[in-house]
Design a protein around this motif. Structure first.
Motif, PDB file in Angstrom:
ATOM      1  N   GLU A 126      46.710   8.474  67.630  1.00  0.00           N
ATOM      2  CA  GLU A 126      47.978   8.815  66.984  1.00  0.00           C
ATOM      3  C   GLU A 126      47.820  10.144  66.272  1.00  0.00           C
ATOM      4  O   GLU A 126      46.805  10.384  65.622  1.00  0.00           O
ATOM      5  N   LYS A 127      48.822  11.005  66.421  1.00  0.00           N
ATOM      6  CA  LYS A 127      48.781  12.312  65.763  1.00  0.00           C
ATOM      7  C   LYS A 127      50.132  12.582  65.129  1.00  0.00           C
ATOM      8  O   LYS A 127      51.151  12.617  65.804  1.00  0.00           O
ATOM      9  N   ASP A 128      50.133  12.738  63.802  1.00  0.00           N
ATOM     10  CA  ASP A 128      51.358  13.077  63.095  1.00  0.00           C
ATOM     11  C   ASP A 128      51.695  14.536  63.344  1.00  0.00           C
ATOM     12  O   ASP A 128      50.814  15.379  63.427  1.00  0.00           O
ATOM     13  N   MET A 129      52.978  14.823  63.444  1.00  0.00           N
ATOM     14  CA  MET A 129      53.387  16.212  63.630  1.00  0.00           C
ATOM     15  C   MET A 129      54.342  16.668  62.542  1.00  0.00           C
ATOM     16  O   MET A 129      55.100  17.601  62.725  1.00  0.00           O
ATOM     17  N   GLY A 130      54.313  16.005  61.411  1.00  0.00           N
ATOM     18  CA  GLY A 130      55.209  16.381  60.328  1.00  0.00           C
ATOM     19  C   GLY A 130      56.573  15.757  60.532  1.00  0.00           C
ATOM     20  O   GLY A 130      56.696  14.653  61.041  1.00  0.00           O
ATOM     21  N   CYS A 131      57.612  16.487  60.156  1.00  0.00           N
ATOM     22  CA  CYS A 131      58.973  15.989  60.299  1.00  0.00           C
ATOM     23  C   CYS A 131      59.823  17.101  60.903  1.00  0.00           C
ATOM     24  O   CYS A 131      59.370  18.235  61.045  1.00  0.00           O
ATOM     25  N   LEU A 132      61.039  16.781  61.262  1.00  0.00           N
ATOM     26  CA  LEU A 132      61.933  17.768  61.846  1.00  0.00           C
ATOM     27  C   LEU A 132      62.092  18.968  60.922  1.00  0.00           C
ATOM     28  O   LEU A 132      62.010  20.120  61.354  1.00  0.00           O
ATOM     29  N   ASN A 133      62.262  18.724  59.646  1.00  0.00           N
ATOM     30  CA  ASN A 133      62.434  19.809  58.687  1.00  0.00           C
ATOM     31  C   ASN A 133      61.212  20.727  58.682  1.00  0.00           C
ATOM     32  O   ASN A 133      61.330  21.942  58.623  1.00  0.00           O
ATOM     33  N   GLN A 134      60.016  20.150  58.764  1.00  0.00           N
ATOM     34  CA  GLN A 134      58.787  20.934  58.755  1.00  0.00           C
ATOM     35  C   GLN A 134      58.636  21.730  60.048  1.00  0.00           C
ATOM     36  O   GLN A 134      58.122  22.840  60.037  1.00  0.00           O
ATOM     37  N   LEU A 135      59.077  21.167  61.174  1.00  0.00           N
ATOM     38  CA  LEU A 135      58.994  21.884  62.435  1.00  0.00           C
ATOM     39  C   LEU A 135      59.933  23.088  62.436  1.00  0.00           C
ATOM     40  O   LEU A 135      59.644  24.123  63.016  1.00  0.00           O
ATOM     41  N   LEU A 136      61.063  22.927  61.788  1.00  0.00           N
ATOM     42  CA  LEU A 136      62.034  24.015  61.709  1.00  0.00           C
ATOM     43  C   LEU A 136      61.640  25.051  60.673  1.00  0.00           C
ATOM     44  O   LEU A 136      61.918  26.235  60.805  1.00  0.00           O
ATOM     45  N   ASN A 137      60.943  24.603  59.613  1.00  0.00           N
ATOM     46  CA  ASN A 137      60.539  25.478  58.525  1.00  0.00           C
ATOM     47  C   ASN A 137      59.166  25.030  58.031  1.00  0.00           C
ATOM     48  O   ASN A 137      59.067  24.144  57.179  1.00  0.00           O
TER      49      ASN A 137
END
Length: 144
Positions: A126-137
């Motif tokens: 499992e690998k976390d990729m942050g959240c949508l907000n973090q991917l955008l900013n």
């Protein structure tokens, strides 16, 4: 007397290691409403099970429960020796159709699997990729 020199190597479980995730904006004629390309890089150790046919399941967290995305499209896949790069498209429709809050954590679950021995799978990574907000900013943070 004849002695055989052939050695049979039995397959063991395949492995996925060194997973990294990055993203870039997707916009243009192929993605009319925008979105993100998410790039996953990892090393696939086949352990005599054949070529990489690992299974990817993208998930988002709603309160304390992880829920599956069902329609994340694989755009591209490349392999160079042990290293594998897969690119996925998260369209803006993916987020709106699931009603995902921009601070909800997102992760990928990778089940290592080879092409020769379909019944043998490795330990899920499992690998976390942050959240949508973090991917955008990237400077922002995620929270529930």
């Amino acid at each position: 007397m004849v002695i055989s020199n052939s050695i049979k190597i039995l397959p063991s479980k395949p492995e996925v290691r060194n997973v990294t995730i990055s993203s870039r904006f997707a916009w243009g004629h192929d993605v009319p409403k925008g979105g993100l390309f998410v790039i996953v890089k990892y090393d696939f150790i086949h352990n005599n099970t054949g070529n990489d046919q690992s299974i990817f399941q993208w998930q988002y967290k709603e309160y304390s429960t992880w829920k599956d995305f069902n329609s994340i499209e694989t755009i591209d896949s490349k392999k160079l020796q042990l290293s594998v790069t897969k690119q996925f498209l998260f369209s803006s429709q993916n987020f709106t159709s699931y009603n995902i809050r921009k601070y909800a954590p997102i992760r990928v679950r990778i089940t290592p699997k080879g092409s020769k021995k379909q019944s043998i799978t490795g330990t899920v990574v499992e690998k976390d990729m942050g959240c949508l907000n973090q991917l955008l900013n990237p400077a922002s943070t995620c929270s529930l």
